[in-house]
Design an enzyme around this catalytic site. Structure first.
Site, PDB file in Angstrom:
ATOM      1  N   CYS A  94      -2.286   9.401   2.623  1.00 52.13           N
ATOM      2  CA  CYS A  94      -1.782   8.786   1.408  1.00 52.13           C
ATOM      3  C   CYS A  94      -2.775   9.260   0.219  1.00 52.13           C
ATOM      4  CB  CYS A  94      -1.790   7.410   1.377  1.00 52.13           C
ATOM      5  SG  CYS A  94      -3.080   6.649   2.041  1.00 52.13           S
ATOM      6  N   GLU A 114       0.899  -1.208   0.113  1.00 49.94           N
ATOM      7  CA  GLU A 114       0.077  -0.149  -0.107  1.00 49.94           C
ATOM      8  C   GLU A 114       0.829   1.112   0.101  1.00 49.94           C
ATOM      9  OE1 GLU A 114      -2.983   0.108  -0.267  1.00 49.94           O
ATOM     10  OE2 GLU A 114      -3.778  -1.866   0.343  1.00 49.94           O
TER      11      GLU A 114
HETATM   12  P1  NAD Z   1       8.016   4.962   4.974  1.00 48.34           P
HETATM   13  O1  NAD Z   1       8.099   4.146   3.797  1.00 48.34           O
HETATM   14  O2  NAD Z   1       9.138   5.647   5.406  1.00 48.34           O
HETATM   15  O3  NAD Z   1       8.036   3.996   6.022  1.00 48.34           O
HETATM   16  C1  NAD Z   1       6.943   2.956   6.320  1.00 48.34           C
HETATM   17  C2  NAD Z   1       7.663   1.736   7.312  1.00 48.34           C
HETATM   18  O4  NAD Z   1       8.685   1.171   6.647  1.00 48.34           O
HETATM   19  C3  NAD Z   1       7.823   2.182   8.478  1.00 48.34           C
HETATM   20  O5  NAD Z   1       7.538   1.245   9.393  1.00 48.34           O
HETATM   21  C4  NAD Z   1       9.642   2.271   8.489  1.00 48.34           C
HETATM   22  O6  NAD Z   1      10.093   2.002   9.855  1.00 48.34           O
HETATM   23  C5  NAD Z   1       9.671   1.120   7.675  1.00 48.34           C
HETATM   24  N1  NAD Z   1      10.929   1.485   6.870  1.00 48.34           N
HETATM   25  C6  NAD Z   1      11.552   2.588   6.446  1.00 48.34           C
HETATM   26  N2  NAD Z   1      12.864   2.440   5.904  1.00 48.34           N
HETATM   27  C7  NAD Z   1      12.708   1.266   5.613  1.00 48.34           C
HETATM   28  C8  NAD Z   1      13.935   0.164   4.795  1.00 48.34           C
HETATM   29  N3  NAD Z   1      14.897   0.855   4.326  1.00 48.34           N
HETATM   30  N4  NAD Z   1      13.503  -1.161   4.825  1.00 48.34           N
HETATM   31  C9  NAD Z   1      12.469  -1.687   5.466  1.00 48.34           C
HETATM   32  N5  NAD Z   1      11.606  -0.953   6.220  1.00 48.34           N
HETATM   33  C10 NAD Z   1      11.580   0.357   6.279  1.00 48.34           C
HETATM   34  O7  NAD Z   1       6.580   5.789   4.828  1.00 48.34           O
HETATM   35  P2  NAD Z   1       6.306   6.684   5.844  1.00 48.34           P
HETATM   36  O8  NAD Z   1       7.102   7.864   5.813  1.00 48.34           O
HETATM   37  O9  NAD Z   1       6.166   5.986   7.272  1.00 48.34           O
HETATM   38  O10 NAD Z   1       4.767   6.804   5.393  1.00 48.34           O
HETATM   39  C11 NAD Z   1       4.535   7.896   4.376  1.00 48.34           C
HETATM   40  C12 NAD Z   1       4.161   7.336   3.081  1.00 48.34           C
HETATM   41  O11 NAD Z   1       3.312   6.268   3.305  1.00 48.34           O
HETATM   42  C13 NAD Z   1       3.519   7.945   1.953  1.00 48.34           C
HETATM   43  O12 NAD Z   1       4.353   7.862   0.819  1.00 48.34           O
HETATM   44  C14 NAD Z   1       2.287   7.789   1.828  1.00 48.34           C
HETATM   45  O13 NAD Z   1       1.579   8.007   0.830  1.00 48.34           O
HETATM   46  C15 NAD Z   1       2.374   6.421   2.107  1.00 48.34           C
HETATM   47  N6  NAD Z   1       1.073   5.761   2.543  1.00 48.34           N
HETATM   48  C16 NAD Z   1       0.366   4.948   1.786  1.00 48.34           C
HETATM   49  C17 NAD Z   1      -1.064   4.436   2.291  1.00 48.34           C
HETATM   50  C18 NAD Z   1      -1.713   3.591   1.534  1.00 48.34           C
HETATM   51  O14 NAD Z   1      -2.772   2.914   2.136  1.00 48.34           O
HETATM   52  N7  NAD Z   1      -1.371   3.276   0.277  1.00 48.34           N
HETATM   53  C19 NAD Z   1      -1.437   4.815   3.457  1.00 48.34           C
HETATM   54  C20 NAD Z   1      -0.444   5.566   4.224  1.00 48.34           C
HETATM   55  C21 NAD Z   1       0.617   6.076   3.880  1.00 48.34           C
END
Ligand code: NAD
Length: 470
Positions: free
Chosen positions: A249, A215
């Protein structure tokens, strides 16, 4: 040498690997009891959840209730009500060669799942996939976001209160913990977060051929055509853009409006912002308006706006930026120059760029020039235009004459396309992503399968004959 946390992860993973076999035998009543238990624990801890979200994101009680808590109660109640139907084997038609066989699709748990969640709706986006995982009869390890630590802590406590670690476990931590978890051969990985990290997750999943639900994010555009009710469009877009301070998002990322209607749209947007978020008609009321999650994202957003202005964009609505409280008041920009970073990355904040077009094809062309968005919104009263935009574009989901609301119906699938996501969540769709659909044929004694067994010479002759006749 292994760190303590990876040792602990290993112990829990192994325990779940054993327990998942027992869980396969769980029936609808068992799983419903677990969902009820989770609901009870959440209800008992509502105050803690409100406090945590106020701390992490300055979410008002009302916003937390609507976008986090009641959303989850809705998902829980929907799953509790429908689970027995979802779990039932599906009866499927037979083939010509096996006319008396019974064909079924059995729905079985994937087994052991990993759920990695983001910070923007930290409670909803951790609990919603967890509900689907439990409904589908899986073990799960949950890794909430390190950027919303208060909520992650509450989630951890709730999970510990409701479940044994061998069934559902929670590991708090950052990318390092996620990286450790991603090395393990989970049967399914459900990741919510950025497109960039989504790619990392999919690469890690490929090593074990774990299935994935991703997602992700991206830039969700709005197209307003000339037949639209501009006041209505501005109000709904303002709400969708500003709820959780734009950190949603599926928030409208940018707007396409006909160049003759830009000025009218901007004043309608300004009026909507004042009406919804300013108590004294001048300043944003912080009791109703969330904060930016942290200093990094505050300066990222500030830089995006400043860079666009430096390159020649005009500020149509400029709000205060308060570094101390991480608050950015609603901002509207027009005349965005080519090359501005704002149009290259997901904004994820209360900044709205307005782009103009002279004919609808331009707006459609610009949407199609970018990655397929998570959401595309259309404001129009022309059936012809709505049909045209729907057929000429692709997006995870679309609302016509509204924004965001498609996420609130558990009967609709939620997800993106390619860079905005892979797979589906919510209700039955979430349940299915955490399940395997197993094809099962109960063959009868009487069947014609032997018609395809060797030897072939006579059968070849029959095939040629049939081809001639048909
Ligand atoms: P992110 O990708 O930075 O982090 C998400 C999760 O991944 C966190 O738990 C983080 O600890 C982990 N993570 C970070 N780097 C990682 C790596 N290198 N390897 C493995 N895991 C890692 O995202 P965010 O800043 O927490 O959230 C914002 C983003 O999420 C935006 O792009 C938003 O659009 C998206 N989002 C999508 C939805 C959806 O339903 N499609 C919902 C909410 C947010």
């Amino acid at each position: 040498m292994m760190s303590i946390s990876s040792q602990k992860i290993d112990v829990v993973f192994r325990a779940q690997q054993t327990y998942k076999s027992a869980l396969r035998l769980s029936n609808a009543a068992d799983r419903i009891a677990k969902l009820r238990r989770l609901r009870d624990v959440i209800e008992k801890n509502e105050d803690e959840i409100y406090k945590a979200l106020a701390k992490d994101l300055r979410k008002s009680t009302f916003e937390t209730a609507v976008t986090e808590l009641y959303f989850i109660y809705g998902e829980l109640d929907f799953a509790i009500k429908n689970l027995s139907i979802w779990m039932r084997p599906k009866h499927i038609g037979h083939t010509l060669t096996s006319p008396f066989a019974k064909n079924r699709i059995y729905i079985e748990p994937k087994g052991q799942c990993l759920i990695i969640a983001p910070w923007n709706y930290p409670f909803q986006l951790t609990m919603s996939p967890l509900i689907s995982a439990i409904a589908a009869g899986n073990c799960a390890i949950v890794k909430p976001s390190e950027l919303s630590p208060a909520t992650s802590k509450v989630i951890h406590r709730l999970i510990d209160e409701a479940f044994e670690e061998q069934e559902i476990a929670c590991f708090e931590g950052d990318a390092k913990v996620a990286t450790e978890l991603l090395k393990l051969p989970f049967d399914h990985i459900f990741f919510t977060g950025s497109t960039a990290v989504g790619k990392v997750v999919m690469e890690a999943a490929a090593k074990n051929l774990s299935s994935v639900t991703l997602e992700l994010g991206g830039k969700s555009p709005v197209i307003i055509d000339q037949t639209a009710d501009l006041n209505m469009a501005a109000t709904r877009i303002a709400w969708g853009k500003l709820v959780n301070s734009g950190q949603t998002c599926i928030a409208p990322d940018h707007v396409f409006v006909h160049r003759d209607q830009q000025a009218q749209f901007i004043s309608a947007y300004q009026a909507a912002v004042k009406k919804m978020y300013c108590t004294d008609q001048q300043k944003i009321d912080p009791h109703m308006y969330g904060k930016i999650i942290n200093a990094y994202h505050f300066s990222r957003l500030k830089n995006l706006a400043e860079e666009a202005v430096q390159l020649g964009a005009s500020l149509a609505l400029s709000g205060d930026m308060d570094e101390e409280s991480h608050t950015i008041a609603p901002l509207v920009l027009t005349d965005i120059p080519a090359g501005a970073k704002m149009m290259e990355e997901e904004i994820f904040g209360p900044i709205l760029p307005i782009l103009t077009y002279s004919n609808l094809s331009e707006a459609i062309g610009e949407v199609n020039a970018r990655n397929k968005p998570l959401a595309l919104y259309i404001f129009s009263n022309s059936r012809k235009n709505i049909k045209r935009i729907l057929t000429q574009t692709s997006a995870g989901g679309t609302c016509i004459n509204d924004v965001l609301v498609h996420i609130s119906n558990p009967k609709l699938p939620f997800g993106g396309v390619n860079t905005s996501g892979i797979g589906r969540s919510h209700g039955m769709y979430g349940f299915k992503d955490f399940s395997h659909e197993r094809a099962v044929v109960f063959q009868s004694k009487l069947n014609f399968s032997h018609l395809v067994y060797p030897p072939y010479p006579f059968k070849n002759w029959v095939l040629r004959l049939l081809k001639k006749i048909m």
